[in-house]
Motif scaffolding. Structure first.
Motif, short mmCIF file in Angstrom:
data_model
loop_
_atom_site.label_atom_id
_atom_site.label_comp_id
_atom_site.label_asym_id
_atom_site.label_seq_id
_atom_site.Cartn_x
_atom_site.Cartn_y
_atom_site.Cartn_z
N ARG A 273 41.61 32.17 50.09
CA ARG A 273 41.87 31.35 51.28
C ARG A 273 43.30 30.82 51.30
O ARG A 273 43.92 30.72 52.36
N VAL A 274 43.82 30.46 50.15
CA VAL A 274 45.21 29.99 50.08
C VAL A 274 46.14 31.15 50.47
O VAL A 274 47.08 30.97 51.25
N ARG A 275 45.85 32.33 49.95
CA ARG A 275 46.65 33.52 50.28
C ARG A 275 46.70 33.75 51.79
O ARG A 275 47.74 34.05 52.36
N GLU A 276 45.52 33.61 52.44
CA GLU A 276 45.47 33.88 53.88
C GLU A 276 46.17 32.82 54.71
O GLU A 276 46.79 33.13 55.71
N ARG A 277 46.10 31.60 54.27
CA ARG A 277 46.64 30.49 55.07
C ARG A 277 48.14 30.29 54.90
O ARG A 277 48.83 29.84 55.80
N PHE A 278 48.66 30.59 53.70
CA PHE A 278 50.06 30.26 53.41
C PHE A 278 50.88 31.50 53.06
O PHE A 278 50.36 32.46 52.53
N ASP A 279 52.17 31.41 53.36
CA ASP A 279 53.04 32.55 53.08
C ASP A 279 53.82 32.41 51.78
O ASP A 279 54.61 33.27 51.43
N LEU A 280 53.63 31.32 51.07
CA LEU A 280 54.33 31.15 49.79
C LEU A 280 53.70 32.06 48.74
O LEU A 280 52.54 32.44 48.86
N PRO A 281 54.46 32.36 47.68
CA PRO A 281 53.84 33.06 46.56
C PRO A 281 52.72 32.21 45.97
O PRO A 281 52.82 30.99 45.90
N VAL A 282 51.64 32.89 45.57
CA VAL A 282 50.47 32.21 45.02
C VAL A 282 50.29 32.62 43.56
O VAL A 282 50.37 33.80 43.21
N ALA A 283 50.07 31.61 42.72
CA ALA A 283 49.80 31.87 41.30
C ALA A 283 48.35 31.51 40.99
O ALA A 283 47.79 30.60 41.60
N ALA A 284 47.73 32.25 40.08
CA ALA A 284 46.39 31.89 39.59
C ALA A 284 46.50 31.67 38.09
O ALA A 284 47.22 32.41 37.40
N TYR A 285 45.80 30.65 37.60
CA TYR A 285 45.82 30.36 36.16
C TYR A 285 44.50 30.79 35.54
O TYR A 285 43.46 30.19 35.77
N ASN A 286 44.56 31.86 34.79
CA ASN A 286 43.43 32.40 34.02
C ASN A 286 43.31 31.52 32.75
O ASN A 286 43.95 31.80 31.75
N VAL A 287 42.51 30.46 32.85
CA VAL A 287 42.60 29.36 31.88
C VAL A 287 41.94 29.64 30.52
O VAL A 287 41.26 30.65 30.34
N SER A 288 42.12 28.67 29.65
CA SER A 288 41.70 28.81 28.25
C SER A 288 40.22 29.15 28.08
O SER A 288 39.86 29.98 27.26
N GLY A 289 39.35 28.51 28.86
CA GLY A 289 37.92 28.76 28.73
C GLY A 289 37.54 30.18 29.16
O GLY A 289 36.63 30.80 28.60
N GLU A 290 38.27 30.70 30.14
CA GLU A 290 38.02 32.08 30.58
C GLU A 290 38.43 33.04 29.46
O GLU A 290 37.75 34.03 29.18
N TYR A 291 39.53 32.72 28.81
CA TYR A 291 40.03 33.53 27.69
C TYR A 291 39.03 33.46 26.52
O TYR A 291 38.66 34.49 25.96
N ALA A 292 38.58 32.25 26.20
CA ALA A 292 37.68 32.06 25.07
C ALA A 292 36.38 32.84 25.25
O ALA A 292 35.86 33.45 24.31
N MET A 293 35.85 32.86 26.47
CA MET A 293 34.59 33.57 26.72
C MET A 293 34.75 35.07 26.49
O MET A 293 33.90 35.71 25.89
N VAL A 294 35.86 35.61 26.98
CA VAL A 294 36.10 37.05 26.82
C VAL A 294 36.28 37.38 25.34
O VAL A 294 35.71 38.35 24.83
N LYS A 295 37.05 36.55 24.64
CA LYS A 295 37.30 36.80 23.22
C LYS A 295 36.01 36.73 22.41
O LYS A 295 35.77 37.56 21.52
N ALA A 296 35.19 35.72 22.71
CA ALA A 296 33.94 35.56 21.96
C ALA A 296 33.03 36.77 22.17
O ALA A 296 32.47 37.32 21.21
N ALA A 297 32.89 37.19 23.40
CA ALA A 297 32.02 38.33 23.68
C ALA A 297 32.58 39.60 23.06
O ALA A 297 31.84 40.42 22.51
N ALA A 298 33.90 39.75 23.12
CA ALA A 298 34.53 40.95 22.56
C ALA A 298 34.35 40.99 21.05
O ALA A 298 34.05 42.04 20.47
N GLN A 299 34.51 39.85 20.40
CA GLN A 299 34.37 39.80 18.93
C GLN A 299 32.96 40.13 18.49
O GLN A 299 32.74 40.59 17.38
N ASN A 300 32.01 39.88 19.37
CA ASN A 300 30.63 40.23 19.07
C ASN A 300 30.31 41.68 19.41
O ASN A 300 29.18 42.12 19.21
#
Ligand code: PBG
Ligand code: ZN
Length: 341
Positions: A273-300
């Motif tokens: 929705r931000v992308r559609e409404r605004f013409d500025l560059p948009v950043a997304a933060y793939n945060v620490s908890g998202e990283y931790a979940m992927v790492k935990a599942a991968a390690q298993n």
């Protein structure tokens, strides 16, 4: 025994099928490459680094395998690795040795981040050094602003955030990124930077930042968990999307150059929705908890880390993010290179 195909259902003709067959364009890697809509490149990734005061050895963050608290020398080396892989931007967080109620370390001329910026820019002038502007890693109470009783004071905190951003710019930061969710913080930074001759330094605003449980591992990494209460009186309620558009609109009015949505994965509708409404560059933060979940599942051995990471980052790009802040940046860049991207 009759062959399965002999028992196949008769073709049901529609307006489209069998004239239209979507599978025609999926038949080979070259064909899929030809019609691919979303491209993920290493130079769209921003690599977060945790820089700790002192010269101690790098220390792995238990909940974030592969992520370390680094001395500033190590951080410079890590930035060098990033550059070699085509990741040209880093986002710096500081871990000071001393904390106090007003977060003095955040705006100290020779604070941990200020020192790291100087070293990185002298070693790698072309590296884009982005700095997180907040007080929570530097305050003894762990909140993002100064306190009045148990409340985080908005207006009284603005001056300290502006001072922090200015000290980063003076040290050579290329972009400053206010993350405190104080009302008016973008305007306060813009005003101070302009006053002091840093009108050319862009602001990457943490515009729609939610009060999220996904920041848990980060707070361990940055030693920034609030000592009482939580951040719900300043960060956004996860249930709100329209409100995110207001937050972004305000930051744009105050002079933001790039707007961020954070976290990413549970908020891709907001990114879109931000992308559609605004013409500025948009950043997304793939945060620490998202990283931790992927790492935990991968390690298993429960998921294929490489494919999950590239699929996730591609999904964020498809939702509308121009750039992604991610702890997977170096791995992703390596995999993209192996895939010939
Ligand atoms: C500081 C800040 C936080 C994150 C980025 N900047 C933590 C918070 O707001 O509690 C979270 C990043 C992550 O979880 O990866 N305000
Ligand atoms: Zn903070």
């Amino acid at each position: 025994m009759r062959d399965v195909s002999e028992r196949a259902l008769p073709i049901v003709r529609s307006q489209a099928f069998p004239n239209v067959r979507m599978r025609r364009l999926r038949a080979s890697e070259a064909m899929r490459g030809l019609v691919r809509e979303t491209i993920l490149r290493a130079d769209q990734l921003i690599y977060p680094l945790f820089v700790r005061e002192g010269r101690a050895e790098r220390q792995e963050v238990p909940s974030m395998p592969g992520v370390y608290q680094l001395s500033s020398d190590d951080a410079v080396r890590e930035a060098g690795k990033a550059l070699e892989l085509g990741v040209r931007s880093v986002l710096l967080f500081g871990i000071p040795s001393e904390k106090d109620p007003v977060g003095s370390g955040a705006y100290a001329d020779h604070g941990v981040v200020q020192g790291a910026i100087r070293r990185m820019k002298s070693e790698y002038p072309d590296l884009l050094v982005i700095t997180d502007v907040c007080l929570c890693e530097y305050t003894s109470h762990g909140h993002c602003g100064v306190l009045g009783g148990t409340a985080v004071l908005n207006d009284a905190s603005l001056e300290l955030h502006a001072r922090t951003a200015l000290s980063h710019a003076e040290a050579g930061a290329d972009i400053v990124a206010p993350s405190s969710m104080m009302d008016g913080v973008v305007g306060a930074l813009r005003h101070r930077l302009d006053e002091e001759g840093y009108e050319h330094v862009p602001i990457l605003a943490y515009a729609a930042k939610y009060a999220s449980a996904y920041y848990g591992p980060f707070r361990e990494a940055a030693d920034s968990a609030p000592s009482f209460g939580d951040r719900r009186a300043y960060q956004m309620d996860p249930a709100n999307a329209r409100q995110a558009l207001r937050e972004v609109a305000l930051d744009v009015q105050e002079g933001a150059d790039i707007v961020m949505v954070k976290p990413a994965l549970a908020y891709l509708d907001v990114v879109s929705r931000v992308r559609e409404r605004f013409d500025l560059p948009v950043a997304a933060y793939n945060v620490s908890g998202e990283y931790a979940m992927v790492k935990a599942a991968a390690q298993n051995g429960w998921i294929d880390e490489r494919r999950v990471v590239l699929e996730t980052l591609t999904g964020m790009r498809r939702a509308g993010a121009d750039m992604i802040i991610t702890y997977h940046a170096l791995d992703a860049a390596r995999w993209l290179r192996e895939d010939g991207m």
